[in-house]
Scaffold this motif. Structure first.
Motif, PDB file in Angstrom:
ATOM      1  N   CYS A 118      44.927  41.285  68.095  1.00  0.00           N
ATOM      2  CA  CYS A 118      44.469  40.037  67.469  1.00  0.00           C
ATOM      3  C   CYS A 118      45.237  38.814  67.957  1.00  0.00           C
ATOM      4  O   CYS A 118      44.808  37.681  67.740  1.00  0.00           O
ATOM      5  CB  CYS A 118      44.579  40.146  65.956  1.00  0.00           C
ATOM      6  SG  CYS A 118      43.720  41.589  65.319  1.00  0.00           S
ATOM      7  N   THR A 173      31.458  51.603  48.561  1.00  0.00           N
ATOM      8  CA  THR A 173      32.114  50.302  48.410  1.00  0.00           C
ATOM      9  C   THR A 173      31.165  49.357  47.685  1.00  0.00           C
ATOM     10  O   THR A 173      30.017  49.707  47.419  1.00  0.00           O
ATOM     11  CB  THR A 173      32.514  49.721  49.782  1.00  0.00           C
ATOM     12  OG1 THR A 173      33.389  48.618  49.583  1.00  0.00           O
ATOM     13  CG2 THR A 173      31.309  49.263  50.601  1.00  0.00           C
ATOM     14  N   ARG A 220      36.020  53.809  54.697  1.00  0.00           N
ATOM     15  CA  ARG A 220      35.725  52.567  53.964  1.00  0.00           C
ATOM     16  C   ARG A 220      36.897  51.584  53.975  1.00  0.00           C
ATOM     17  O   ARG A 220      36.723  50.394  53.734  1.00  0.00           O
ATOM     18  CB  ARG A 220      35.316  52.882  52.524  1.00  0.00           C
ATOM     19  CG  ARG A 220      36.449  53.404  51.660  1.00  0.00           C
ATOM     20  CD  ARG A 220      36.002  53.551  50.226  1.00  0.00           C
ATOM     21  NE  ARG A 220      37.132  53.954  49.378  1.00  0.00           N
ATOM     22  CZ  ARG A 220      37.084  53.961  48.071  1.00  0.00           C
ATOM     23  NH1 ARG A 220      35.984  53.622  47.435  1.00  0.00           N
ATOM     24  NH2 ARG A 220      38.147  54.325  47.367  1.00  0.00           N
ATOM     25  N   ASN A 280      42.144  38.400  56.742  1.00  0.00           N
ATOM     26  CA  ASN A 280      42.002  38.575  55.300  1.00  0.00           C
ATOM     27  C   ASN A 280      42.271  37.228  54.638  1.00  0.00           C
ATOM     28  O   ASN A 280      43.279  36.575  54.944  1.00  0.00           O
ATOM     29  CB  ASN A 280      43.027  39.621  54.813  1.00  0.00           C
ATOM     30  CG  ASN A 280      42.796  40.023  53.373  1.00  0.00           C
ATOM     31  OD1 ASN A 280      42.504  39.184  52.528  1.00  0.00           O
ATOM     32  ND2 ASN A 280      42.920  41.308  53.100  1.00  0.00           N
ATOM     33  N   ARG A 298      38.939  41.500  47.870  1.00  0.00           N
ATOM     34  CA  ARG A 298      40.126  41.974  48.610  1.00  0.00           C
ATOM     35  C   ARG A 298      40.284  41.330  49.975  1.00  0.00           C
ATOM     36  O   ARG A 298      41.373  41.359  50.546  1.00  0.00           O
ATOM     37  CB  ARG A 298      40.054  43.489  48.806  1.00  0.00           C
ATOM     38  CG  ARG A 298      40.160  44.309  47.556  1.00  0.00           C
ATOM     39  CD  ARG A 298      41.534  44.177  46.925  1.00  0.00           C
ATOM     40  NE  ARG A 298      41.601  44.937  45.699  1.00  0.00           N
ATOM     41  CZ  ARG A 298      42.470  45.906  45.480  1.00  0.00           C
ATOM     42  NH1 ARG A 298      43.364  46.224  46.393  1.00  0.00           N
ATOM     43  NH2 ARG A 298      42.472  46.532  44.321  1.00  0.00           N
ATOM     44  N   GLY A 339      46.758  49.499  56.015  1.00  0.00           N
ATOM     45  CA  GLY A 339      46.424  48.125  55.608  1.00  0.00           C
ATOM     46  C   GLY A 339      47.525  47.387  54.861  1.00  0.00           C
ATOM     47  O   GLY A 339      47.861  46.238  55.182  1.00  0.00           O
ATOM     48  N   ASN A 340      48.098  48.058  53.838  1.00  0.00           N
ATOM     49  CA  ASN A 340      49.132  47.409  53.023  1.00  0.00           C
ATOM     50  C   ASN A 340      50.341  46.973  53.818  1.00  0.00           C
ATOM     51  O   ASN A 340      50.860  45.864  53.648  1.00  0.00           O
ATOM     52  CB  ASN A 340      49.619  48.405  51.967  1.00  0.00           C
ATOM     53  CG  ASN A 340      48.890  48.204  50.674  1.00  0.00           C
ATOM     54  OD1 ASN A 340      48.670  47.065  50.288  1.00  0.00           O
ATOM     55  ND2 ASN A 340      48.504  49.287  50.028  1.00  0.00           N
ATOM     56  N   ASN A 351      36.847  40.196  60.743  1.00  0.00           N
ATOM     57  CA  ASN A 351      37.946  40.135  61.702  1.00  0.00           C
ATOM     58  C   ASN A 351      37.408  40.526  63.086  1.00  0.00           C
ATOM     59  O   ASN A 351      36.982  41.656  63.281  1.00  0.00           O
ATOM     60  CB  ASN A 351      39.035  41.113  61.230  1.00  0.00           C
ATOM     61  CG  ASN A 351      40.236  41.176  62.153  1.00  0.00           C
ATOM     62  OD1 ASN A 351      40.223  40.670  63.269  1.00  0.00           O
ATOM     63  ND2 ASN A 351      41.289  41.834  61.681  1.00  0.00           N
TER      64      ASN A 351
HETATM   65  O1  UT7 Z   1      43.835  41.998  62.366  1.00  0.00           O
HETATM   66  C1  UT7 Z   1      45.092  42.565  62.479  1.00  0.00           C
HETATM   67  C2  UT7 Z   1      45.819  42.559  61.244  1.00  0.00           C
HETATM   68  N1  UT7 Z   1      45.105  43.203  60.163  1.00  0.00           N
HETATM   69  C3  UT7 Z   1      45.396  42.812  58.956  1.00  0.00           C
HETATM   70  O2  UT7 Z   1      46.147  41.892  58.800  1.00  0.00           O
HETATM   71  C4  UT7 Z   1      44.814  43.567  57.784  1.00  0.00           C
HETATM   72  C5  UT7 Z   1      45.847  43.631  56.698  1.00  0.00           C
HETATM   73  N2  UT7 Z   1      45.477  44.416  55.518  1.00  0.00           N
HETATM   74  C6  UT7 Z   1      44.514  44.061  54.650  1.00  0.00           C
HETATM   75  O3  UT7 Z   1      43.825  43.076  54.858  1.00  0.00           O
HETATM   76  C7  UT7 Z   1      44.385  44.845  53.374  1.00  0.00           C
HETATM   77  O4  UT7 Z   1      45.474  45.720  53.254  1.00  0.00           O
HETATM   78  C8  UT7 Z   1      43.068  45.642  53.246  1.00  0.00           C
HETATM   79  C9  UT7 Z   1      41.905  44.705  53.043  1.00  0.00           C
HETATM   80  C10 UT7 Z   1      42.862  46.477  54.497  1.00  0.00           C
HETATM   81  C11 UT7 Z   1      43.109  46.564  52.038  1.00  0.00           C
HETATM   82  O5  UT7 Z   1      43.373  45.835  50.856  1.00  0.00           O
HETATM   83  P1  UT7 Z   1      44.482  46.338  49.824  1.00  0.00           P
HETATM   84  O6  UT7 Z   1      44.472  45.404  48.698  1.00  0.00           O
HETATM   85  O7  UT7 Z   1      45.751  46.497  50.599  1.00  0.00           O
HETATM   86  O8  UT7 Z   1      43.867  47.700  49.336  1.00  0.00           O
HETATM   87  P2  UT7 Z   1      44.516  49.161  49.419  1.00  0.00           P
HETATM   88  O9  UT7 Z   1      44.458  49.653  50.827  1.00  0.00           O
HETATM   89  O10 UT7 Z   1      45.837  49.155  48.734  1.00  0.00           O
HETATM   90  O11 UT7 Z   1      43.474  49.978  48.550  1.00  0.00           O
HETATM   91  C12 UT7 Z   1      43.340  49.741  47.155  1.00  0.00           C
HETATM   92  C13 UT7 Z   1      42.272  50.668  46.608  1.00  0.00           C
HETATM   93  C14 UT7 Z   1      42.454  52.128  47.022  1.00  0.00           C
HETATM   94  O12 UT7 Z   1      42.066  52.919  45.921  1.00  0.00           O
HETATM   95  P3  UT7 Z   1      43.185  53.595  44.975  1.00  0.00           P
HETATM   96  O13 UT7 Z   1      44.005  54.467  45.908  1.00  0.00           O
HETATM   97  O14 UT7 Z   1      43.971  52.462  44.411  1.00  0.00           O
HETATM   98  O15 UT7 Z   1      42.371  54.364  43.989  1.00  0.00           O
HETATM   99  C15 UT7 Z   1      41.460  52.322  48.111  1.00  0.00           C
HETATM  100  O16 UT7 Z   1      40.995  53.643  48.228  1.00  0.00           O
HETATM  101  O17 UT7 Z   1      40.988  50.274  47.114  1.00  0.00           O
HETATM  102  C16 UT7 Z   1      40.337  51.420  47.684  1.00  0.00           C
HETATM  103  N3  UT7 Z   1      39.502  50.966  48.785  1.00  0.00           N
HETATM  104  C17 UT7 Z   1      38.221  50.584  48.619  1.00  0.00           C
HETATM  105  N4  UT7 Z   1      37.446  50.504  47.530  1.00  0.00           N
HETATM  106  C18 UT7 Z   1      36.180  50.048  47.715  1.00  0.00           C
HETATM  107  C19 UT7 Z   1      39.837  50.833  50.089  1.00  0.00           C
HETATM  108  N5  UT7 Z   1      38.790  50.366  50.781  1.00  0.00           N
HETATM  109  C20 UT7 Z   1      37.789  50.207  49.901  1.00  0.00           C
HETATM  110  C21 UT7 Z   1      36.457  49.738  50.015  1.00  0.00           C
HETATM  111  N6  UT7 Z   1      35.700  49.670  48.896  1.00  0.00           N
HETATM  112  N7  UT7 Z   1      35.922  49.330  51.190  1.00  0.00           N
END
Ligand code: UT7
Length: 336
Positions: free
Chosen positions: A118, A34, A157, A262, A42, A224-225, A289
């Motif tokens: 939460c 990461t 990650r 977030n 993000r 997450g999404n 969080n």
């Molecule tokens: O507390 C209770 C409630 N919780 C929440 O409300 C959390 C809600 N969700 C979120 O905050 C977001 O969905 C996250 C922060 C968890 C993730 O953000 P996102 O913009 O939804 O990312 P994603 O899961 O769609 O991942 C996008 C890309 C993926 O790569 P590809 O498949 O597009 O190639 C992931 O593999 O980012 C990649 N990725 C990372 N890259 C670098 C995921 N985690 C990481 C990381 N570092 N740590």
């Protein structure tokens, strides 16, 4: 305001505790694939706190509670009820609230935990308020505390960059003077979506075995999404409903203390209303969080640094695993 005319339930003291160990995004980039840039853009998170190995959730809660009691000028023996909101209890049982009771010397309290992820602090606040409102309790301690580092999969990650440890507490009392205090609350749940955010192992469904450990089921799993979309919708709806119930509008709100999952979620909520992000109390950049601890820690910091003042209208809103969500609106006032 209370159903009993002339009474209100107010927060008369707040406290918090954050472990001293700081884990930065750069530190994380050395153990997983990461970058600081990805995490900040993000999520808005820069660093989080990690509790010491010998520091359990109740240890952090006890310090936060003692600080809240000191601020309130209330002795531990006066506390009639302790509720701890946590998904990382010291043990499956007894409740973490019982451990806190013993540590702080609140010998006259009855104690239990609420598990609403939460949203736990808001569910606990509303529960305590009803005991106070009914007159069976004069002083309550409501605490949100988490050692999420113990249920975080440090090889995943997508989740391990998000969470941190800490505790926050509030002392509640029933007041007869001025109508200040908790005005209205709303809460909701949708157990049909439990699979999107949970810890599958270690309970009666998947008791701990070598197999469950090999499958890493003892750690938090999150889609997450999906969670993101529901979080924005449910928090906006809860905020709208609680303000309607209290006959208030968004313009009446001085401060919003949201769950800190977030920065993009918080921005989306701000944009759904008047776009003014300045009235949100935010600390997720420093702590990530902290589940049930996020709201009370943000509250305590905002009270202690002088942002939240008597007479301010404060809106709390949270969303988490379950799913659970809730909102509470109060008029701030520390008057005895
Ligand atoms: O507390 C209770 C409630 N919780 C929440 O409300 C959390 C809600 N969700 C979120 O905050 C977001 O969905 C996250 C922060 C968890 C993730 O953000 P996102 O913009 O939804 O990312 P994603 O899961 O769609 O991942 C996008 C890309 C993926 O790569 P590809 O498949 O597009 O190639 C992931 O593999 O980012 C990649 N990725 C990372 N890259 C670098 C995921 N985690 C990481 C990381 N570092 N740590």
């Amino acid at each position: 305001m209370s159903e009993h005319s002339g009474h209100s339930v107010a927060i008369v003291g707040t406290g918090s505790y954050l472990p001293s160990k700081v884990l930065t995004n750069d530190d994380l980039s050395k153990i997983i694939d990461t970058t600081d840039e990805w995490i900040q853009s993000r999520t808005g998170i820069c660093e989080r706190r990690i509790a010491a190995d010998d520091e359990a959730t109740s240890d952090m809660c006890a310090v936060a509670a003692t600080r809240a009691l000191e601020q309130a000028g209330v002795a531990a023996e006066e506390v009639g009820l302790i509720i701890v909101a946590t998904v990382t209890p010291d043990m499956v049982f007894p409740s973490t609230a019982c451990f806190v009771q013993h540590k702080i010397g609140a010998s006259n309290a009855f104690c239990f935990d609420i598990e609403a992820a939460c949203s736990g602090f808001l569910f606990s606040l509303d529960t305590a308020r009803r005991f106070l409102d009914g007159g069976s309790v004069e002083t309550a301690l409501v605490i949100g505390g988490e050692k999420l580092s113990t249920v975080t999969d440090w090889e995943d990650r997508a989740t391990c960059v998000l969470f941190g440890d800490g505790a926050g507490a509030a002392v509640l009392q029933r007041k007869t003077n001025n109508g200040r205090g908790i005005l209205e609350s709303v809460a909701g749940s949708d157990g049909g979506l439990a699979h999107l955010l949970n810890i599958p192992g270690g309970g009666s469904r998947n008791p701990t075995t070598k197999e469950t450990i090999d499958q890493r089921l003892q750690y938090m799993k999150m889609a997450g999404n999906e969670v993101f979309k529901h979080a924005v919708r449910c928090m906006c709806d809860a905020a709208t409903k609680v303000l309607e119930k209290a006959n208030l509008t968004w313009d009446d709100v001085t401060w919003v203390v949201p769950h800190q999952a977030n920065m993009r979620i918080i921005n989306a909520i701000a944009n759904r209303f008047d776009g003014n992000i300045d009235k949100f109390c935010i600390n997720l950049n420093r702590y990530g969080n902290m589940s049930g601890a996020s709201v009370p820690v943000a509250l305590d910091e905002s009270v202690r640094d002088g942002r939240i003042k008597p007479g301010d209208i404060v809106l709390f809103v949270a969303f988490g695993g379950g799913f659970t969500w809730g909102a509470t609106v109060m008029e701030w006032g520390h008057g005895k």
